[in-house]
Design a protein around this motif. Structure first.
Motif, PDB file in Angstrom:
ATOM      1  N   ALA A  18       0.826  -1.212   0.000  1.00  0.00           N
ATOM      2  CA  ALA A  18       0.000   0.000   0.000  1.00  0.00           C
ATOM      3  C   ALA A  18       0.857   1.258   0.000  1.00  0.00           C
ATOM      4  CB  ALA A  18      -0.926  -0.006   1.219  1.00  0.00           C
ATOM      5  N   ASP A  19       2.070   1.187   0.566  1.00  0.00           N
ATOM      6  CA  ASP A  19       2.906   2.385   0.611  1.00  0.00           C
ATOM      7  C   ASP A  19       3.772   2.552  -0.643  1.00  0.00           C
ATOM      8  OD1 ASP A  19       4.506   0.220   1.243  1.00  0.00           O
ATOM      9  OD2 ASP A  19       5.572   1.208   2.887  1.00  0.00           O
ATOM     10  N   LEU A  20       3.597   1.683  -1.641  1.00  0.00           N
ATOM     11  CA  LEU A  20       4.166   1.942  -2.965  1.00  0.00           C
ATOM     12  C   LEU A  20       3.116   2.761  -3.713  1.00  0.00           C
ATOM     13  CD1 LEU A  20       6.416   1.555  -5.037  1.00  0.00           C
ATOM     14  CD2 LEU A  20       5.362  -0.618  -5.691  1.00  0.00           C
ATOM     15  N   ARG A  21       3.049   4.039  -3.401  1.00  0.00           N
ATOM     16  CA  ARG A  21       1.908   4.867  -3.797  1.00  0.00           C
ATOM     17  C   ARG A  21       1.799   5.040  -5.309  1.00  0.00           C
ATOM     18  NH1 ARG A  21       1.369  10.285  -0.882  1.00  0.00           N
ATOM     19  NH2 ARG A  21      -0.683  10.094  -1.863  1.00  0.00           N
ATOM     20  N   CYS A  34       1.998   2.823  -7.542  1.00  0.00           N
ATOM     21  CA  CYS A  34       1.401   1.687  -8.251  1.00  0.00           C
ATOM     22  C   CYS A  34       0.387   0.871  -7.451  1.00  0.00           C
ATOM     23  CB  CYS A  34       2.513   0.739  -8.715  1.00  0.00           C
ATOM     24  SG  CYS A  34       3.740   1.503  -9.803  1.00  0.00           S
ATOM     25  N   HIS A  35       0.106   1.221  -6.212  1.00  0.00           N
ATOM     26  CA  HIS A  35      -0.731   0.325  -5.408  1.00  0.00           C
ATOM     27  C   HIS A  35      -2.158   0.211  -5.923  1.00  0.00           C
ATOM     28  CE1 HIS A  35      -2.362   3.937  -3.392  1.00  0.00           C
ATOM     29  NE2 HIS A  35      -3.332   3.159  -2.980  1.00  0.00           N
ATOM     30  N   ASN A  36      -2.606   1.157  -6.758  1.00  0.00           N
ATOM     31  CA  ASN A  36      -3.956   1.090  -7.322  1.00  0.00           C
ATOM     32  C   ASN A  36      -3.939   0.981  -8.848  1.00  0.00           C
ATOM     33  OD1 ASN A  36      -2.994   3.624  -7.903  1.00  0.00           O
ATOM     34  ND2 ASN A  36      -4.906   4.698  -7.447  1.00  0.00           N
ATOM     35  N   VAL A  37      -2.876   0.362  -9.384  1.00  0.00           N
ATOM     36  CA  VAL A  37      -2.691   0.349 -10.839  1.00  0.00           C
ATOM     37  C   VAL A  37      -3.655  -0.610 -11.550  1.00  0.00           C
ATOM     38  CG1 VAL A  37      -0.896  -1.442 -10.871  1.00  0.00           C
ATOM     39  CG2 VAL A  37      -0.924   0.337 -12.644  1.00  0.00           C
ATOM     40  N   GLY A  38      -4.232  -1.572 -10.816  1.00  0.00           N
ATOM     41  CA  GLY A  38      -5.184  -2.469 -11.469  1.00  0.00           C
ATOM     42  C   GLY A  38      -4.836  -3.941 -11.315  1.00  0.00           C
ATOM     43  N   TYR A  39      -3.677  -4.246 -10.761  1.00  0.00           N
ATOM     44  CA  TYR A  39      -3.318  -5.621 -10.426  1.00  0.00           C
ATOM     45  C   TYR A  39      -2.621  -5.598  -9.074  1.00  0.00           C
ATOM     46  CZ  TYR A  39       0.935  -3.903 -12.795  1.00  0.00           C
ATOM     47  OH  TYR A  39       2.009  -3.153 -13.205  1.00  0.00           O
ATOM     48  N   LYS A  40      -2.569  -6.739  -8.388  1.00  0.00           N
ATOM     49  CA  LYS A  40      -2.161  -6.757  -6.980  1.00  0.00           C
ATOM     50  C   LYS A  40      -0.760  -7.296  -6.732  1.00  0.00           C
ATOM     51  CE  LYS A  40      -6.873  -7.064  -5.177  1.00  0.00           C
ATOM     52  NZ  LYS A  40      -7.815  -7.832  -4.328  1.00  0.00           N
ATOM     53  N   LYS A  41      -0.209  -8.019  -7.713  1.00  0.00           N
ATOM     54  CA  LYS A  41       1.117  -8.609  -7.497  1.00  0.00           C
ATOM     55  C   LYS A  41       2.096  -8.131  -8.555  1.00  0.00           C
ATOM     56  CE  LYS A  41      -0.270 -12.776  -4.988  1.00  0.00           C
ATOM     57  NZ  LYS A  41       0.499 -12.458  -3.765  1.00  0.00           N
ATOM     58  N   MET A  42       3.346  -8.011  -8.156  1.00  0.00           N
ATOM     59  CA  MET A  42       4.416  -7.554  -9.037  1.00  0.00           C
ATOM     60  C   MET A  42       5.598  -8.504  -8.919  1.00  0.00           C
ATOM     61  SD  MET A  42       6.033  -4.384  -6.827  1.00  0.00           S
ATOM     62  CE  MET A  42       7.662  -4.495  -7.605  1.00  0.00           C
ATOM     63  N   ARG A  43       6.505  -8.387  -9.857  1.00  0.00           N
ATOM     64  CA  ARG A  43       7.681  -9.240  -9.851  1.00  0.00           C
ATOM     65  C   ARG A  43       8.914  -8.464  -9.401  1.00  0.00           C
ATOM     66  NH1 ARG A  43       7.654 -11.893 -15.061  1.00  0.00           N
ATOM     67  NH2 ARG A  43       9.773 -12.569 -14.704  1.00  0.00           N
ATOM     68  N   LEU A  44       9.792  -9.170  -8.688  1.00  0.00           N
ATOM     69  CA  LEU A  44      11.101  -8.651  -8.297  1.00  0.00           C
ATOM     70  C   LEU A  44      12.160  -9.652  -8.754  1.00  0.00           C
ATOM     71  CD1 LEU A  44      10.723  -7.292  -4.639  1.00  0.00           C
ATOM     72  CD2 LEU A  44      11.284  -5.986  -6.691  1.00  0.00           C
ATOM     73  N   PRO A  45      13.277  -9.167  -9.311  1.00  0.00           N
ATOM     74  CA  PRO A  45      13.571  -7.756  -9.572  1.00  0.00           C
ATOM     75  C   PRO A  45      12.630  -7.185 -10.628  1.00  0.00           C
ATOM     76  CG  PRO A  45      15.213  -9.162 -10.597  1.00  0.00           C
ATOM     77  CD  PRO A  45      14.368 -10.061  -9.761  1.00  0.00           C
ATOM     78  N   MET A 105      12.337  -4.487  -2.388  1.00  0.00           N
ATOM     79  CA  MET A 105      11.186  -3.603  -2.278  1.00  0.00           C
ATOM     80  C   MET A 105      11.562  -2.224  -1.722  1.00  0.00           C
ATOM     81  SD  MET A 105       8.089  -3.211  -3.038  1.00  0.00           S
ATOM     82  CE  MET A 105       7.550  -4.875  -3.411  1.00  0.00           C
ATOM     83  N   PRO A 106      12.455  -2.120  -0.733  1.00  0.00           N
ATOM     84  CA  PRO A 106      12.856  -0.775  -0.289  1.00  0.00           C
ATOM     85  C   PRO A 106      13.439   0.065  -1.418  1.00  0.00           C
ATOM     86  CG  PRO A 106      13.524  -2.401   1.344  1.00  0.00           C
ATOM     87  CD  PRO A 106      13.014  -3.181   0.153  1.00  0.00           C
ATOM     88  N   GLU A 107      14.216  -0.562  -2.303  1.00  0.00           N
ATOM     89  CA  GLU A 107      14.786   0.165  -3.429  1.00  0.00           C
ATOM     90  C   GLU A 107      13.691   0.613  -4.396  1.00  0.00           C
ATOM     91  OE1 GLU A 107      18.323  -0.319  -6.802  1.00  0.00           O
ATOM     92  OE2 GLU A 107      17.562  -2.090  -5.751  1.00  0.00           O
ATOM     93  N   VAL A 108      12.728  -0.271  -4.650  1.00  0.00           N
ATOM     94  CA  VAL A 108      11.609   0.083  -5.539  1.00  0.00           C
ATOM     95  C   VAL A 108      10.852   1.278  -4.962  1.00  0.00           C
ATOM     96  CG1 VAL A 108       9.409  -0.677  -6.496  1.00  0.00           C
ATOM     97  CG2 VAL A 108      11.346  -2.255  -6.448  1.00  0.00           C
ATOM     98  N   LYS A 109      10.516   1.223  -3.661  1.00  0.00           N
ATOM     99  CA  LYS A 109       9.760   2.312  -3.024  1.00  0.00           C
ATOM    100  C   LYS A 109      10.532   3.627  -3.095  1.00  0.00           C
ATOM    101  CE  LYS A 109       7.526  -0.685   0.398  1.00  0.00           C
ATOM    102  NZ  LYS A 109       7.460  -0.998   1.845  1.00  0.00           N
ATOM    103  N   GLN A 110      11.830   3.550  -2.833  1.00  0.00           N
ATOM    104  CA  GLN A 110      12.653   4.756  -2.841  1.00  0.00           C
ATOM    105  C   GLN A 110      12.664   5.403  -4.215  1.00  0.00           C
ATOM    106  OE1 GLN A 110      16.760   4.059  -1.932  1.00  0.00           O
ATOM    107  NE2 GLN A 110      17.337   6.195  -2.117  1.00  0.00           N
ATOM    108  N   GLN A 111      12.885   4.595  -5.232  1.00  0.00           N
ATOM    109  CA  GLN A 111      13.019   5.147  -6.582  1.00  0.00           C
ATOM    110  C   GLN A 111      11.659   5.537  -7.181  1.00  0.00           C
ATOM    111  OE1 GLN A 111      16.009   5.846  -7.855  1.00  0.00           O
ATOM    112  NE2 GLN A 111      16.875   5.075  -5.958  1.00  0.00           N
ATOM    113  N   ALA A 112      10.634   4.759  -6.868  1.00  0.00           N
ATOM    114  CA  ALA A 112       9.302   5.062  -7.416  1.00  0.00           C
ATOM    115  C   ALA A 112       8.683   6.285  -6.758  1.00  0.00           C
ATOM    116  CB  ALA A 112       8.376   3.851  -7.247  1.00  0.00           C
ATOM    117  N   GLY A 113       9.069   6.555  -5.519  1.00  0.00           N
ATOM    118  CA  GLY A 113       8.450   7.649  -4.771  1.00  0.00           C
ATOM    119  C   GLY A 113       8.594   9.006  -5.425  1.00  0.00           C
TER     120      GLY A 113
END
Length: 321
Positions: free
Chosen positions: A68-71, A73-84, A92-100
């Motif tokens: 939910a705190d990946l703001r 994309c959290h409402n993009v239309g699908y619930k799961k994502m792939r890493l990397p 995930m911390p890196e994704v949140k930092q860069q996406a923010g």
């Protein structure tokens, strides 16, 4: 396709398939879920002559919930994502930092497909193969949003160079709003730094994306070479975040709204009150990121100012380098 240019290609140990262009994102995802095999396999990400950072995986990447705190994309239309993800972010911390750092741009509604494009890279849907955005989707978002980014002193980043992405007759995520302007949110003509709600979350996003933040008065506003020039009053300024500002900057403080000579900014219609000013220093110029009138009665503003004292901002600006 230009002569000699190779089509982006998939190398799969369990076969391949092609998709006609023009399908929606969700039609594409439905088709992929239908034909995808459940077994693990080795694969290369798509490659072309002008895309040299293809990755090799020995098994499927991890499939995780979009938090939910990946703001972005959290409402993009699908619930799961792939890493990397498809930008080489492995945690995930890196994704949140860069996406923010992209959340403020999303709020500008510069293109209806901005979220689809960015989330296809930052939070790609969890399938058994990576699906990149189509080149035309990248170009459409870039052409609409790059001018807004330039207002804040950010160039369109090299990691999003559109030539890196597959052409539309290959397997990729297409534009969702092609030729359907009626369904697109209205694009604001207000100067981007002036087009922000007085909400605590919004204030903190701009606070973290800015080099400095001040409570100050504005003496005068001028137009200069297509920009709008804000000259600070000499009265005492309250520094909320000093960042790169030096004492000489504070003494004769002048800010600019890039390409903002003629766009409306209601906050500047009256200069009698104090303002919350946030900005960045770019090439020796101080560029305005956000401006709010200092409303003493606003609970949102009070909460944000209090939160600034203890909040540790991530390093947002690195995304745009």
């Amino acid at each position: 396709m230009a002569h000699g240019q190779k089509s982006p290609r998939w190398a799969l140990t369990q076969g391949s398939f092609s998709l006609a262009p023009g399908l929606s994102l969700f039609s594409l995802l439905l088709l992929l879920l239908t034909v995808s095999a459940a077994d693990e396999y080795d694969y290369y990400s798509w490659q072309s002559d002008n895309f040299h950072n293809g990755r090799f995986y020995t098994k499927q990447p991890q499939c995780v919930d979009i938090p939910a705190d990946l703001r972005l994309c959290h409402n993009v239309g699908y619930k799961k994502m792939r890493l990397p993800n498809l930008l080489d972010h492995e945690t995930m911390p890196e994704v949140k930092q860069q996406a923010g750092s992209w959340v403020p741009l999303l709020a500008k509604r510069c293109h209806a497909d901005t979220q689809v494009f960015l989330c296809s890279l930052f939070a790609p849907v969890c399938l058994d193969r990576p699906i990149y955005p189509c080149r035309s989707l990248c170009e459409a978002v870039r052409d609409s949003c790059a001018p807004v980014m330039e207002t804040y002193g950010f160039p369109w980043p090299e990691m999003l160079t559109c030539d890196k992405f597959p052409i539309d007759n290959d397997l990729c995520i297409p534009m969702q709003f092609t030729g359907n302007h009626a369904t697109q949110p209205p694009v604001s003509k207000v100067c981007p730094p002036c087009d922000n709600e007085l909400k605590a979350d919004n204030i903190m996003e701009h606070y973290c994306a800015s080099d400095f933040a001040l409570k100050m008065k504005i003496k005068e506003v001028k137009k200069e070479k297509g920009d709008r020039k804000l000259i600070a009053a000499q009265k005492k300024k309250k520094v909320l975040k000093q960042g790169v500002l030096k004492k000489k900057d504070l003494k004769k403080l002048t800010l600019y709204i890039k390409n903002g000579a003629n766009c409306p900014c209601s906050q500047l219609d009256s200069l009698g009150s104090n303002f919350l000013i946030m900005g960045r220093k770019v090439d020796q110029q101080l560029l305005l990121m956000s401006i709010h009138k200092w409303d003493k009665k606003s609970k949102e503003l009070k909460f944000a100012i209090k939160y600034m004292k203890s909040h540790q901002c991530p390093t947002y600006h690195t995304v745009f380098q």
